[in-house]
Design a protein around this motif. Structure first.
Motif, PDB file in Angstrom:
ATOM      1  N   ARG A 145      33.352  40.041  25.155  1.00  0.00           N
ATOM      2  CA  ARG A 145      33.198  38.834  24.424  1.00  0.00           C
ATOM      3  C   ARG A 145      33.099  39.081  23.072  1.00  0.00           C
ATOM      4  N   ARG A 146      33.101  40.230  22.396  1.00  0.00           N
ATOM      5  CA  ARG A 146      32.648  40.318  21.039  1.00  0.00           C
ATOM      6  C   ARG A 146      33.200  39.603  20.046  1.00  0.00           C
ATOM      7  N   GLU A 147      34.485  38.810  20.308  1.00  0.00           N
ATOM      8  CA  GLU A 147      35.021  38.195  19.149  1.00  0.00           C
ATOM      9  C   GLU A 147      34.577  36.529  19.276  1.00  0.00           C
ATOM     10  N   ILE A 148      33.584  36.262  20.236  1.00  0.00           N
ATOM     11  CA  ILE A 148      33.328  34.928  20.462  1.00  0.00           C
ATOM     12  C   ILE A 148      32.020  34.805  19.644  1.00  0.00           C
ATOM     13  N   PRO A 149      31.782  33.848  18.776  1.00  0.00           N
ATOM     14  CA  PRO A 149      30.673  33.738  17.901  1.00  0.00           C
ATOM     15  C   PRO A 149      29.308  33.690  18.954  1.00  0.00           C
ATOM     16  N   ASN A 150      28.108  34.024  18.298  1.00  0.00           N
ATOM     17  CA  ASN A 150      27.012  33.997  18.979  1.00  0.00           C
ATOM     18  C   ASN A 150      26.611  32.828  19.880  1.00  0.00           C
ATOM     19  N   PHE A 151      26.778  31.761  18.994  1.00  0.00           N
ATOM     20  CA  PHE A 151      26.288  30.288  19.699  1.00  0.00           C
ATOM     21  C   PHE A 151      26.877  30.049  20.652  1.00  0.00           C
ATOM     22  N   LEU A 152      28.403  30.372  20.845  1.00  0.00           N
ATOM     23  CA  LEU A 152      29.281  30.028  22.018  1.00  0.00           C
ATOM     24  C   LEU A 152      29.060  30.922  23.023  1.00  0.00           C
ATOM     25  N   GLU A 153      28.683  32.451  22.945  1.00  0.00           N
ATOM     26  CA  GLU A 153      28.276  33.108  24.108  1.00  0.00           C
ATOM     27  C   GLU A 153      27.001  32.876  24.594  1.00  0.00           C
ATOM     28  N   TYR A 154      25.873  32.031  23.989  1.00  0.00           N
ATOM     29  CA  TYR A 154      24.782  31.466  24.736  1.00  0.00           C
ATOM     30  C   TYR A 154      25.153  30.216  25.316  1.00  0.00           C
ATOM     31  N   LEU A 155      26.155  29.563  25.048  1.00  0.00           N
ATOM     32  CA  LEU A 155      26.519  28.068  25.745  1.00  0.00           C
ATOM     33  C   LEU A 155      27.350  28.659  26.963  1.00  0.00           C
ATOM     34  N   ILE A 156      28.124  29.613  26.869  1.00  0.00           N
ATOM     35  CA  ILE A 156      28.913  30.074  28.108  1.00  0.00           C
ATOM     36  C   ILE A 156      28.220  31.027  29.181  1.00  0.00           C
ATOM     37  N   ALA A 157      27.032  31.608  28.684  1.00  0.00           N
ATOM     38  CA  ALA A 157      26.119  32.461  29.401  1.00  0.00           C
ATOM     39  C   ALA A 157      25.699  31.900  30.819  1.00  0.00           C
ATOM     40  N   PRO A 158      25.439  30.934  30.838  1.00  0.00           N
ATOM     41  CA  PRO A 158      24.676  30.343  32.315  1.00  0.00           C
ATOM     42  C   PRO A 158      26.007  30.344  33.454  1.00  0.00           C
ATOM     43  N   PHE A 159      27.225  30.235  32.818  1.00  0.00           N
ATOM     44  CA  PHE A 159      28.474  30.083  33.809  1.00  0.00           C
ATOM     45  C   PHE A 159      28.490  31.484  34.207  1.00  0.00           C
ATOM     46  N   PHE A 160      28.222  32.615  33.915  1.00  0.00           N
ATOM     47  CA  PHE A 160      28.640  33.999  34.125  1.00  0.00           C
ATOM     48  C   PHE A 160      27.188  34.702  34.576  1.00  0.00           C
ATOM     49  N   ILE A 161      25.984  34.220  34.290  1.00  0.00           N
ATOM     50  CA  ILE A 161      24.897  34.987  34.536  1.00  0.00           C
ATOM     51  C   ILE A 161      24.801  35.325  35.865  1.00  0.00           C
ATOM     52  N   LEU A 162      24.881  34.560  37.229  1.00  0.00           N
ATOM     53  CA  LEU A 162      24.940  35.055  38.300  1.00  0.00           C
ATOM     54  C   LEU A 162      26.138  35.875  39.019  1.00  0.00           C
ATOM     55  N   LYS A 163      26.985  35.938  38.320  1.00  0.00           N
ATOM     56  CA  LYS A 163      28.317  36.770  38.743  1.00  0.00           C
ATOM     57  C   LYS A 163      28.420  37.799  37.967  1.00  0.00           C
ATOM     58  N   THR A 164      27.903  38.228  36.961  1.00  0.00           N
ATOM     59  CA  THR A 164      28.180  39.475  35.794  1.00  0.00           C
ATOM     60  C   THR A 164      27.428  40.411  36.639  1.00  0.00           C
ATOM     61  N   LYS A 165      27.979  41.589  36.586  1.00  0.00           N
ATOM     62  CA  LYS A 165      27.803  42.875  37.248  1.00  0.00           C
ATOM     63  C   LYS A 165      27.422  44.039  36.236  1.00  0.00           C
ATOM     64  N   THR A 166      26.438  44.630  36.357  1.00  0.00           N
ATOM     65  CA  THR A 166      26.586  45.998  35.559  1.00  0.00           C
ATOM     66  C   THR A 166      27.741  46.954  35.587  1.00  0.00           C
ATOM     67  N   PRO A 167      27.954  47.810  34.791  1.00  0.00           N
ATOM     68  CA  PRO A 167      28.992  48.907  35.157  1.00  0.00           C
ATOM     69  C   PRO A 167      28.695  49.770  36.281  1.00  0.00           C
ATOM     70  N   ALA A 168      27.328  49.916  36.592  1.00  0.00           N
ATOM     71  CA  ALA A 168      26.920  50.928  37.695  1.00  0.00           C
ATOM     72  C   ALA A 168      27.086  50.107  38.819  1.00  0.00           C
ATOM     73  N   GLU A 169      27.008  48.799  39.031  1.00  0.00           N
ATOM     74  CA  GLU A 169      27.236  48.031  40.324  1.00  0.00           C
ATOM     75  C   GLU A 169      28.736  48.124  40.537  1.00  0.00           C
ATOM     76  N   VAL A 170      29.336  47.736  39.424  1.00  0.00           N
ATOM     77  CA  VAL A 170      31.055  48.061  39.944  1.00  0.00           C
ATOM     78  C   VAL A 170      31.157  49.316  40.248  1.00  0.00           C
ATOM     79  N   SER A 171      30.756  50.434  39.750  1.00  0.00           N
ATOM     80  CA  SER A 171      31.107  51.691  40.128  1.00  0.00           C
ATOM     81  C   SER A 171      30.766  51.859  41.514  1.00  0.00           C
TER      82      SER A 171
END
Length: 149
Positions: free
Chosen positions: A68-94
């Motif tokens: 999501r590097r192309e998304i402005p920081n303020f927008l990243e903070y706005l959408i973060a709550p929708f992903f926080i519980l579902k986001t995995k680390t690369p180690a978890e995916v591995s």
């Protein structure tokens, strides 16, 4: 193994127009990412058939990367709550993918897709011989051009 955004259903807006690649103008952002993943999924199916090997397309879901590097920081903070519980680390995916490989017996010459704890065959658009052949031919044409330079 191809780690991509594999999904049981391909969205119509992502489907490539093989008759005119210039019409595929989704080259940047999340739409461009989606088309690249769709092409990867076509490879998963075609390579298994063409080379009689086992292929797996895995959709890991939301992974903590810089996608999501192309998304402005303020927008990243706005959408973060929708992903926080579902986001995995690369180690978890591995770890999840390793358990997956150990738990299932795969057949040579066959592909399978995996997402959200489910195995599936793929969207009919991906299974189309014509779509896979068109992508393969397009890639071979581009490689031929590169070899000539």
């Amino acid at each position: 193994m191809n780690i991509a955004a594999s999904s049981e259903k391909v969205s119509n807006y992502l489907k490539l127009d093989f008759s005119n690649f210039n019409k595929n103008d989704k080259r940047f952002g999340m739409s461009g990412h989606g088309q690249a993943q769709l092409a990867n999924d076509l490879w998963v199916v075609e390579v298994a058939k063409r080379y009689n090997i086992v292929t797996l397309g895995a959709g890991p879901g939301s992974v903590k990367t810089n996608i999501r590097r192309e998304i402005p920081n303020f927008l990243e903070y706005l959408i973060a709550p929708f992903f926080i519980l579902k986001t995995k680390t690369p180690a978890e995916v591995s770890s999840e993918l390793w358990r997956l490989i150990e738990s299932k017996s795969f057949m040579k010459g066959k592909h399978t897709f995996y997402k959200n704890q489910n195995f599936f065959d793929g969207d009919p658009w991906l299974l189309s011989n014509e779509n896979r052949k068109n992508l393969w031919n397009y890639a071979e044409d581009k490689l031929t051009i590169l070899e000539g330079h």
